[in-house]
Design a protein around this motif. Structure first.
Motif, PDB file in Angstrom:
ATOM      1  N   TRP A  44      39.691  26.162  39.828  1.00 19.55           N
ATOM      2  CA  TRP A  44      40.643  27.115  40.398  1.00 19.55           C
ATOM      3  C   TRP A  44      40.881  26.965  41.898  1.00 19.55           C
ATOM      4  O   TRP A  44      42.024  26.913  42.359  1.00 19.55           O
ATOM      5  CB  TRP A  44      40.214  28.556  40.089  1.00 19.55           C
ATOM      6  N   ASP A  79      39.361  26.488  34.680  1.00 17.63           N
ATOM      7  CA  ASP A  79      39.753  27.886  34.931  1.00 17.63           C
ATOM      8  C   ASP A  79      41.081  28.177  34.236  1.00 17.63           C
ATOM      9  O   ASP A  79      41.407  27.572  33.207  1.00 17.63           O
ATOM     10  CB  ASP A  79      39.782  28.140  36.452  1.00 17.63           C
ATOM     11  N   ASP A  80      41.868  29.064  34.780  1.00 17.89           N
ATOM     12  CA  ASP A  80      43.079  29.571  34.132  1.00 17.89           C
ATOM     13  C   ASP A  80      44.096  28.448  33.849  1.00 17.89           C
ATOM     14  O   ASP A  80      44.089  27.416  34.506  1.00 17.89           O
ATOM     15  CB  ASP A  80      43.723  30.622  35.054  1.00 17.89           C
ATOM     16  N   TYR A 120      37.820  29.306  30.556  1.00 15.63           N
ATOM     17  CA  TYR A 120      38.167  30.589  31.154  1.00 15.63           C
ATOM     18  C   TYR A 120      39.040  31.373  30.191  1.00 15.63           C
ATOM     19  O   TYR A 120      39.922  30.808  29.534  1.00 15.63           O
ATOM     20  CB  TYR A 120      38.933  30.310  32.457  1.00 15.63           C
ATOM     21  N   CYS A 128      45.032  36.257  34.371  1.00 19.59           N
ATOM     22  CA  CYS A 128      45.673  36.552  35.658  1.00 19.59           C
ATOM     23  C   CYS A 128      46.878  35.642  35.874  1.00 19.59           C
ATOM     24  O   CYS A 128      47.820  36.003  36.561  1.00 19.59           O
ATOM     25  CB  CYS A 128      44.667  36.404  36.802  1.00 19.59           C
ATOM     26  N   GLY A 129      46.870  34.463  35.271  1.00 15.21           N
ATOM     27  CA  GLY A 129      48.004  33.546  35.372  1.00 15.21           C
ATOM     28  C   GLY A 129      49.056  33.803  34.293  1.00 15.21           C
ATOM     29  O   GLY A 129      49.979  33.017  34.128  1.00 15.21           O
ATOM     30  N   LYS A 154      34.003  31.879  31.577  1.00 11.57           N
ATOM     31  CA  LYS A 154      34.333  32.812  32.665  1.00 11.57           C
ATOM     32  C   LYS A 154      35.365  33.778  32.100  1.00 11.57           C
ATOM     33  O   LYS A 154      36.424  33.354  31.615  1.00 11.57           O
ATOM     34  CB  LYS A 154      34.891  32.043  33.863  1.00 11.57           C
ATOM     35  N   ASP A 156      37.772  36.958  32.745  1.00 11.29           N
ATOM     36  CA  ASP A 156      38.440  37.643  33.852  1.00 11.29           C
ATOM     37  C   ASP A 156      38.851  39.067  33.452  1.00 11.29           C
ATOM     38  O   ASP A 156      38.619  39.501  32.316  1.00 11.29           O
ATOM     39  CB  ASP A 156      39.656  36.787  34.269  1.00 11.29           C
ATOM     40  N   CYS A 188      33.909  38.241  35.335  1.00 14.90           N
ATOM     41  CA  CYS A 188      34.763  38.123  36.532  1.00 14.90           C
ATOM     42  C   CYS A 188      35.561  39.407  36.670  1.00 14.90           C
ATOM     43  O   CYS A 188      36.741  39.453  36.351  1.00 14.90           O
ATOM     44  CB  CYS A 188      35.662  36.898  36.376  1.00 14.90           C
ATOM     45  N   TRP A 190      35.377  41.372  39.514  1.00 20.33           N
ATOM     46  CA  TRP A 190      35.620  41.546  40.956  1.00 20.33           C
ATOM     47  C   TRP A 190      34.832  42.706  41.592  1.00 20.33           C
ATOM     48  O   TRP A 190      35.161  43.159  42.691  1.00 20.33           O
ATOM     49  CB  TRP A 190      37.117  41.722  41.250  1.00 20.33           C
ATOM     50  N   ARG A 208      30.894  38.665  39.168  1.00 22.56           N
ATOM     51  CA  ARG A 208      31.521  38.661  40.486  1.00 22.56           C
ATOM     52  C   ARG A 208      31.293  40.013  41.151  1.00 22.56           C
ATOM     53  O   ARG A 208      31.343  41.053  40.504  1.00 22.56           O
ATOM     54  CB  ARG A 208      33.009  38.374  40.330  1.00 22.56           C
ATOM     55  N   ASP A 212      38.734  37.811  45.183  1.00 29.16           N
ATOM     56  CA  ASP A 212      38.701  36.342  45.261  1.00 29.16           C
ATOM     57  C   ASP A 212      38.453  35.828  46.674  1.00 29.16           C
ATOM     58  O   ASP A 212      39.053  36.294  47.646  1.00 29.16           O
ATOM     59  CB  ASP A 212      40.043  35.764  44.785  1.00 29.16           C
ATOM     60  N   MET A 257      33.223  31.408  43.931  1.00 32.87           N
ATOM     61  CA  MET A 257      32.930  29.970  43.942  1.00 32.87           C
ATOM     62  C   MET A 257      33.045  29.389  45.344  1.00 32.87           C
ATOM     63  O   MET A 257      33.606  30.002  46.241  1.00 32.87           O
ATOM     64  CB  MET A 257      33.901  29.284  42.984  1.00 32.87           C
TER      65      MET A 257
HETATM   66  C1  GLA Z   1      41.348  35.789  39.147  1.00 26.39           C
HETATM   67  C2  GLA Z   1      39.909  35.295  39.355  1.00 26.39           C
HETATM   68  C3  GLA Z   1      39.934  33.915  39.976  1.00 26.39           C
HETATM   69  C4  GLA Z   1      40.713  32.959  39.088  1.00 26.39           C
HETATM   70  C5  GLA Z   1      42.115  33.500  38.815  1.00 26.39           C
HETATM   71  C6  GLA Z   1      42.840  32.692  37.759  1.00 26.39           C
HETATM   72  O1  GLA Z   1      41.992  35.988  40.353  1.00 26.39           O
HETATM   73  O2  GLA Z   1      39.189  36.189  40.143  1.00 26.39           O
HETATM   74  O3  GLA Z   1      38.633  33.434  40.205  1.00 26.39           O
HETATM   75  O4  GLA Z   1      40.014  32.775  37.885  1.00 26.39           O
HETATM   76  O5  GLA Z   1      42.083  34.853  38.365  1.00 26.39           O
HETATM   77  O6  GLA Z   1      44.126  33.192  37.494  1.00 26.39           O
END
Ligand code: GLA
Length: 402
Positions: A44, A79-80, A120, A128-129, A154, A156, A188, A190, A208, A212, A257
């Motif tokens: 990511w 990741d995403d 992910y 998130c994407g 992972k 999210d 994840c 946050w 997390r 980010d 990360m």
């Molecule tokens: C969130 C996560 C990031 C990453 C993005 C991917 O923001 O906290 O670490 O995985 O999504 O879209």
């Protein structure tokens, strides 16, 4: 006889219950995962949605060739944006253009190098994407991941509307365990619902603690859409205060990360970044392009003395033990009774910073050997305190061993 029965029967029932519970715990496939903080690489921070089979395979090769595998890096985590849709039966579908041979082929390649494979997803309806999330498909996805040979998920927290965080992650852990494959669960969320309070209980191996990370030294910055906030290094560091007691073998605070090598900080700052992640017993998940690293970046990511602090078997997270004006001292207890210590200079000019034994929990008169983990040098025996000049935004990282 009756009284004996009255006493013995409840004891026997209690014993049976305890042994069943312990057996269930130890039989779970996820038992014993991440006994030291996970180490690996994730796509990511450098590549965002630009992921592909070729890039991931190249990165896996680079983990081996660069000596990072030898230094302890293990997981190759996509990741995403690897996923595009669900098929008519609800199975998750990987992007056929970017992953033309499918996800199992990627996993097989990663495993053939002696590395582990991570993917992910998201606890909500979409990632998130904006890709399909896991909500309602937890067990179906877990079976799919296990069939692909996934070792690390992972998970999210975007698009979760009114979902309860603790219940959602417990559900995914149960689904992963039901697949029969040991899979690390990276929560994840946050830090919004304080996952350090429940992450271990629901079987999360890391969680997390903040929003980010962005590749810069300090401060929080609003995202382009006006929501709060991406986090600089110091901002993340300061949010770890008070969380140390929640970490331990199998369950770690995750300050996000690594950005080491991504270009937004100086090498001095990257050294500070890496030192702190080790002191915090944080997952060491590199996020730069390993196929093309300057030697300085390679040497930061593979500093075995610093990595040993992160991976210390006691599993204690370090804490701030002293705070001055633009200077901090942080310390982490190690298994052999010694301490890893960081002297941090937040200011703009070089300065001398000291750590006193009192702040390390040692008696004043104790003689202790000090070793510099970046210079790879024994500095001698000290009594009562140790001082060193520290450059702006830099650290001196030592071990203090009585
Ligand atoms: C969130 C996560 C990031 C990453 C993005 C991917 O923001 O906290 O670490 O995985 O999504 O879209």
């Amino acid at each position: 006889m009756k009284t004996i029965k009255r006493i013995l029967i409840p004891i026997a029932v209690a014993l049976l219950l305890v042994t069943t519970l312990v057996a269930q715990e130890t039989n779970s496939p996820s038992h014993n995962l991440a006994l030291t903080p996970p180490m690996g690489w994730n796509s990511w921070n450098k590549f965002a949605c630009n992921v592909s089979e070729d890039m991931i395979k190249g990165m896996a090769d680079a983990v081996v060739k660069s000596g990072m595998k030898e230094a302890g890096y293990q997981y190759l985590n996509i990741d995403d944006c690897w996923q595009v849709s669900r098929d008519a039966s609800g199975n998750i579908v990987a992007d056929p253009q970017r992953f033309p041979h499918g996800m199992k082929a990627v996993g097989d390649y990663i495993h053939s190098l002696g590395l582990k494979f991570g993917v992910y997803s998201d606890a909500g309806s979409k990632t998130c994407g904006g890709r399909p999330g896991g909500l309602g498909h937890e067990y179906q996805d877990a079976i799919q991941y296990a069939a692909w040979g996934v070792d690390y998920l992972k998970y999210d927290w975007c698009n979760t509307t009114t979902q309860d965080a603790k219940a959602s992650y417990a559900n995914m852990r149960a689904a992963l365990d039901a697949s029969g494959r040991p899979i690390v669960l990276s929560i994840c969320e946050w830090g919004t619902a304080k996952p350090w309070l429940w992450g271990k209980e629901v079987g999360g191996n890391l969680w997390r603690t903040t929003g980010d990370i962005e590749d810069r030294w300090g401060g929080q910055k609003k995202w382009p859409d006006g929501t709060c906030c991406s986090e600089g290094l110091l901002s993340i560091l300061d949010q770890q205060i008070g969380l140390a007691s929640y970490a331990g073998p199998g369950h770690w605070n995750d300050p996000d990360m690594l950005e080491v090598g991504n270009g937004g900080m100086t090498d001095v700052e990257y050294r500070s970044h890496f030192s702190f992640w080790a002191l915090l017993a944080a997952p060491l998940i590199a996020g730069n392009d390993l196929r093309d690293m300057r030697p300085e970046i390679h040497d930061i990511l593979t500093n075995k003395e610093v990595i040993a602090v992160d991976q210390d078997a006691l599993g204690r997270e370090g804490e701030r033990v002293w705070k001055g004006d633009d200077a901090d001292v942080w310390a982490k207890q190690l298994k052999d009774g010694s301490r890893a210590v960081i002297l941090l200079n937040r200011g703009s000019a070089e300065r001398e910073i000291s750590v006193s034994w009192e702040h390390l929990g040692y008696p004043d008169h104790l003689g202790a050997s000090v070793r510099d983990l970046w210079q790879h040098k024994d500095l001698g025996k000290f009594t009562g305190k140790f001082s060193a000049p520290v450059v702006s935004h830099g650290v001196v990282m030592v071990t203090v061993k009585p």
